[in-house]
Design a protein around this motif. Structure first.
Motif, PDB file in Angstrom:
ATOM      1  N   GLY A  55      70.028  39.099  86.207  1.00  0.00           N
ATOM      2  CA  GLY A  55      69.469  37.900  86.797  1.00  0.00           C
ATOM      3  C   GLY A  55      69.144  38.075  88.267  1.00  0.00           C
ATOM      4  O   GLY A  55      68.973  39.188  88.774  1.00  0.00           O
ATOM      5  N   GLU A  56      69.097  36.934  88.971  1.00  0.00           N
ATOM      6  CA  GLU A  56      68.708  36.974  90.386  1.00  0.00           C
ATOM      7  C   GLU A  56      69.682  37.794  91.213  1.00  0.00           C
ATOM      8  O   GLU A  56      69.272  38.599  92.055  1.00  0.00           O
ATOM      9  CB  GLU A  56      68.624  35.538  90.918  1.00  0.00           C
ATOM     10  CG  GLU A  56      68.282  35.430  92.388  1.00  0.00           C
ATOM     11  CD  GLU A  56      66.882  35.904  92.719  1.00  0.00           C
ATOM     12  OE1 GLU A  56      66.634  36.220  93.901  1.00  0.00           O
ATOM     13  OE2 GLU A  56      66.029  35.961  91.803  1.00  0.00           O
ATOM     14  N   ALA A  57      70.998  37.610  91.011  1.00  0.00           N
ATOM     15  CA  ALA A  57      71.986  38.339  91.812  1.00  0.00           C
ATOM     16  C   ALA A  57      71.914  39.839  91.561  1.00  0.00           C
ATOM     17  O   ALA A  57      72.236  40.643  92.448  1.00  0.00           O
ATOM     18  CB  ALA A  57      73.392  37.821  91.511  1.00  0.00           C
ATOM     19  N   ALA A  58      71.467  40.233  90.359  1.00  0.00           N
ATOM     20  CA  ALA A  58      71.405  41.659  90.020  1.00  0.00           C
ATOM     21  C   ALA A  58      70.328  42.397  90.789  1.00  0.00           C
ATOM     22  O   ALA A  58      70.303  43.638  90.802  1.00  0.00           O
ATOM     23  CB  ALA A  58      71.157  41.824  88.520  1.00  0.00           C
ATOM     24  N   PRO A 111      76.993  38.486  87.851  1.00  0.00           N
ATOM     25  CA  PRO A 111      76.539  37.178  87.364  1.00  0.00           C
ATOM     26  C   PRO A 111      75.900  36.370  88.487  1.00  0.00           C
ATOM     27  O   PRO A 111      76.211  36.555  89.667  1.00  0.00           O
ATOM     28  CB  PRO A 111      77.833  36.515  86.887  1.00  0.00           C
ATOM     29  CG  PRO A 111      78.876  37.098  87.801  1.00  0.00           C
ATOM     30  CD  PRO A 111      78.448  38.512  88.101  1.00  0.00           C
ATOM     31  N   ASP A 112      75.002  35.469  88.120  1.00  0.00           N
ATOM     32  CA  ASP A 112      74.457  34.545  89.110  1.00  0.00           C
ATOM     33  C   ASP A 112      75.532  33.510  89.448  1.00  0.00           C
ATOM     34  O   ASP A 112      76.168  32.952  88.551  1.00  0.00           O
ATOM     35  CB  ASP A 112      73.209  33.853  88.564  1.00  0.00           C
ATOM     36  CG  ASP A 112      72.013  34.790  88.525  1.00  0.00           C
ATOM     37  OD1 ASP A 112      72.027  35.793  89.254  1.00  0.00           O
ATOM     38  OD2 ASP A 112      71.074  34.514  87.759  1.00  0.00           O
ATOM     39  N   VAL A 144      72.419  28.274  83.721  1.00  0.00           N
ATOM     40  CA  VAL A 144      71.311  29.134  83.286  1.00  0.00           C
ATOM     41  C   VAL A 144      71.817  30.254  82.384  1.00  0.00           C
ATOM     42  O   VAL A 144      71.163  30.606  81.393  1.00  0.00           O
ATOM     43  CB  VAL A 144      70.559  29.684  84.510  1.00  0.00           C
ATOM     44  CG1 VAL A 144      69.538  30.728  84.097  1.00  0.00           C
ATOM     45  CG2 VAL A 144      69.878  28.551  85.267  1.00  0.00           C
ATOM     46  N   SER A 145      72.986  30.807  82.683  1.00  0.00           N
ATOM     47  CA  SER A 145      73.547  31.857  81.831  1.00  0.00           C
ATOM     48  C   SER A 145      73.805  31.340  80.426  1.00  0.00           C
ATOM     49  O   SER A 145      73.562  32.043  79.436  1.00  0.00           O
ATOM     50  CB  SER A 145      74.841  32.392  82.447  1.00  0.00           C
ATOM     51  OG  SER A 145      74.580  33.021  83.680  1.00  0.00           O
ATOM     52  N   ALA A 191      65.869  27.240  90.667  1.00  0.00           N
ATOM     53  CA  ALA A 191      66.609  26.508  91.696  1.00  0.00           C
ATOM     54  C   ALA A 191      67.663  27.397  92.349  1.00  0.00           C
ATOM     55  O   ALA A 191      68.397  28.107  91.657  1.00  0.00           O
ATOM     56  CB  ALA A 191      67.276  25.277  91.082  1.00  0.00           C
ATOM     57  N   GLU A 192      67.740  27.341  93.661  1.00  0.00           N
ATOM     58  CA  GLU A 192      68.757  28.088  94.399  1.00  0.00           C
ATOM     59  C   GLU A 192      69.982  27.228  94.707  1.00  0.00           C
ATOM     60  O   GLU A 192      71.110  27.652  94.477  1.00  0.00           O
ATOM     61  CB  GLU A 192      68.156  28.610  95.711  1.00  0.00           C
ATOM     62  CG  GLU A 192      67.095  29.663  95.516  1.00  0.00           C
ATOM     63  CD  GLU A 192      66.476  30.123  96.823  1.00  0.00           C
ATOM     64  OE1 GLU A 192      65.936  31.245  96.857  1.00  0.00           O
ATOM     65  OE2 GLU A 192      66.524  29.358  97.809  1.00  0.00           O
TER      66      GLU A 192
END
Length: 722
Positions: free
Chosen positions: A361-364, A495-496, A504-505, A681-682
């Protein structure tokens, strides 16, 4: 999660912030019937030294405005009244022109004529797909000659079609377009937005009793049209039985003959791909008495453009896999030794393989960013690209990715040469490593161009979140590569974070969970109808989110399933403009300060804002860069951008997102759509929700629509053979 937003006013049910247009139409007139961008308003220019000079200047400006207004009114009358085509046209001719304009402007998606079941009567507008005709490029020196356009105009008028289509027809058919159109009227189907029934009427008007449903020319044209519709829906080819069935639904009496004629004329290509299903092969007896294994095949038909791109992509990927350079081994060992955890695992995989897939995801994204920094520090020529300028900004902000050293760009920027390293004498990018983030957004043509540009021995990392929506263009490159298993796959374990990441996960595995959101990171806003959904959305963007969350309106985006409908992007953008930046839309439907979504190329949407307009066109600011859109392209290339579809929003993120799900949106939803929309969304996510149990059902049961492609088969064959 909270179920009530903080508000400063009481929202009445079904009370939108903007009044309906005459006739009950909530579609904003400026966006549907824009005139070309005009001059800036009088009074913005500085005055002269004397009173007489000021009066003269003002009079001149007022006169210019009167001329501009008259021209705008003429254009509006042309679009809203009968269509001039030699004589005034209405009825089917006007409908045909309206359909073409609707597809060109993105207001109406191309019909999925080859789709399986018939849609429900009140089917909501589906998520827009890539349309090559959405924002046609301005006419270059190679544009059709005026005499050719005039000749085509006469043929169109004779057949009862709108003369306004003449430039497009002349560009599509080239020199002698009038004769080609008269000889084969069904060539009109090559114009986006024209349907077979409309082309049939045109053909009858020109040919009379000499044409019919079984006309060979009609069969070929409808076959190509169906393949084009399939490409717009993401397929690179269609299985022969599917194509035959679709031709039958278009009243082609002999579909097999139509396909054979199309293949014989070279307007499409046929392929036989072996199926690799376990246990599918069956032995058969040969003439010599030996048993030979019979491999089942599927027959596919596709357009040459996408077939060649897919084959080129498979060839290029196989070349990278099999041409691993050993010259940089020492540098790769050094790079792998400077990173840790998931980034180290990714670096080791890249050191030993020409092609590596990375998922997360985004964090990855921190892992490919760390790989980029380590590779560059080790002296390797490394570069990373994202799908959007916002993706580039987010990647560049991570440790290791230094935009000042030109280590990060966009796919479009790299391919155009505006970003990234130079090319060598053979035209290859001077790179040892290319990292492509947002991998699922790669269509087959863009992917082929990227891979063809890499030299032998270079490494390619494709990274992305496999749960998001696929590319707007044909193909499912990232998903096909994951399924083919021809290279290492590194799955990130990062994980985000936060309630939004947890929500979202869960959506990614088909579960819509209740998530604790003590800081109002997630707010559910129940609504009863589309009118209330629009009202609540405006209230959230303009008041509740800025006051309660601290995110200003210009950092909040609205995401909704489609452009049309009472709660589509057009209705929401009209309401949001009235609240946030009211104005007359004096520049082709836009005013300075309007948020916009600009499409510089099919399948892309760059957010920005309107600066001004002048004789050169509409001036925008997009991702911090000035952009000038010529007048003739404004209508097709620029939309208001407070509200977007999920396809327009993919690849970007905002501090706050409001997702609008009116009650009639259920058929347009899928798990990838919800995952993509929620994942933009952040800090804060508001869900304006009128679906009740339809939303968890869509998350649990509705996966991505399948796409027919050949890449898996081609890859397995290429990698095995090489």
């Amino acid at each position: 999660m909270s179920t009530e937003p903080e508000t400063t006013e009481e929202a009445g049910p079904g009370t939108p912030d903007t009044p309906e247009a005459p006739g009950g139409d909530t579609t904003p007139a400026p966006e549907d019937g824009r005139a070309d961008g005009g001059s800036e308003a009088a009074g913005e220019a500085e005055g002269g030294d004397g009173a007489a000079a000021q009066v003269s200047e003002a009079d001149a400006e007022l006169a210019a405005q009167r001329v501009e207004r008259e021209r705008i009114e003429r254009r509006k009358a042309e679009k809203q009244g009968p269509i001039a085509s030699g004589a005034k046209l209405s009825g089917k001719a006007a409908d045909l022109l309206a359909a073409v304009r609707a597809v060109e402007s993105g207001d109406k998606p191309a019909a999925p004529a080859f789709a399986e079941p018939a849609p429900a009567p009140r089917r909501p507008a589906p998520e827009p797909v890539r349309r090559p005709q959405t924002a046609p490029a301005p006419r270059a020196p190679g544009a059709p000659a005026p005499q050719t356009v005039e000749s085509v105009r006469g043929v169109l008028a004779e057949g009862g079609a709108p003369e306004a289509l003449a430039p497009q027809v002349a560009a599509a058919l080239g020199e002698g377009a009038d004769a080609a159109l008269r000889e084969d009227p069904w060539q009109l189907l090559r114009i986006g937005g024209v349907r077979p029934d409309q082309a049939d009427g045109f053909a009858r008007a020109l040919l009379g009793t000499a044409c019919g449903p079984g006309d060979e020319r009609r069969g070929r044209a409808v076959t190509v049209w169906l393949l084009e519709q399939a490409a717009l829906a993401g397929h690179t080819a269609l299985e022969l039985p599917t194509l035959i069935a679709a031709l039958g639904r278009q009243n082609v009496p002999d579909p097999d003959a139509a396909v054979q004629s199309t293949l014989a004329e070279g307007e499409a290509l046929a392929f036989q791909d072996a199926l690799e299903e376990p246990g599918a092969a069956a032995p058969r007896q040969t003439e010599e008495g030996e048993q030979e294994e019979e491999r089942p095949v599927r027959v596919l038909v596709g357009l040459e453009r996408y077939a060649l791109a897919e084959e080129s992509l498979a060839d290029g990927l196989a070349r990278l896999v099999n041409s691993l350079s050993k010259e940089t081994d020492r540098a790769w060992q050094s790079a792998a030794g400077t990173v840790s955890d998931g980034a180290a695992e990714l670096a080791r995989a890249v050191a030993g393989h020409g092609l590596v897939l990375h998922t997360g995801g985004e964090a990855a994204r921190a892992e490919p960013a760390a790989l980029l920094g380590a590779a560059r520090a080790a002296g390797l020529r490394a570069f990373a690209v994202c799908h959007t300028p916002d993706g580039r900004r987010r990647l560049a902000a991570r440790p290791g990715a230094d935009p000042a050293e030109h280590g990060v760009g966009t796919v479009a920027g790299l391919l155009s040469g505006a970003e990234g390293p130079g090319r060598d004498a053979d035209g290859a990018l001077e790179l040892d490593l290319l990292i492509v983030l947002d991998g699922p957004q790669l269509d087959v043509e863009s992917a082929a161009m990227l891979v063809e540009s890499l030299p032998d021995g270079a490494r390619l990392v494709l990274s992305g979140d496999p749960a998001v929506l696929w590319s707007a263009g044909p193909g499912r490159v990232f998903a096909d590569l994951l399924a083919a298993r021809v290279c290492p796959q590194i799955a990130s374990r990062i994980p985000d974070p936060g309630p939004i990441g947890e929500l979202v996960s869960g959506v990614g595995i088909g579960e819509l969970n209740q998530v604790e959101a003590p800081g109002k990171e997630i707010v559910i806003v129940p609504v009863r109808d589309a009118g209330e959904a629009v009202h609540r959305t405006v209230q959230l963007v303009a008041d509740s989110v800025p006051r309660a969350i601290g995110v200003p309106a210009d950092q909040t985006v609205v995401i909704t399933p489609g452009h049309g409908g009472a709660a589509g992007t057009r209705a929401l953008n009209s309401a949001l403009k009235e609240r946030l930046n009211p104005g007359p839309g004096r520049f082709g439907g836009f005013d300075p300060g309007d948020r916009i979504a600009y499409s510089p190329a099919p399948g892309t949407a760059v957010p920005g804002s309107v600066v001004k307009a002048d004789a050169d066109g509409l001036h925008l600011s997009c991702a911090g860069a000035p952009v000038v859109v010529p007048r003739e392209r404004v209508e097709g290339a620029v939309r208001h951008g407070w509200a977007l579809t999920a396809h327009q929003a993919v690849g970007a993120r905002w501090p706050a997102v409001v997702v609008v799900l009116p009650g009639d949106a259920a058929q347009a939803l899928s798990r990838p759509w919800v995952y993509t929309a929620f994942g933009r969304a952040e800090r804060h996510l508001s869900v304006v929700h009128g679906l009740e149990q339809a939303l968890p059902k869509a998350v649990a049961e509705t996966s991505a629509k399948p796409r027919t492609t050949r890449l898996q088969t081609l890859l397995r064959t290429q990698v095995t053979n090489d």
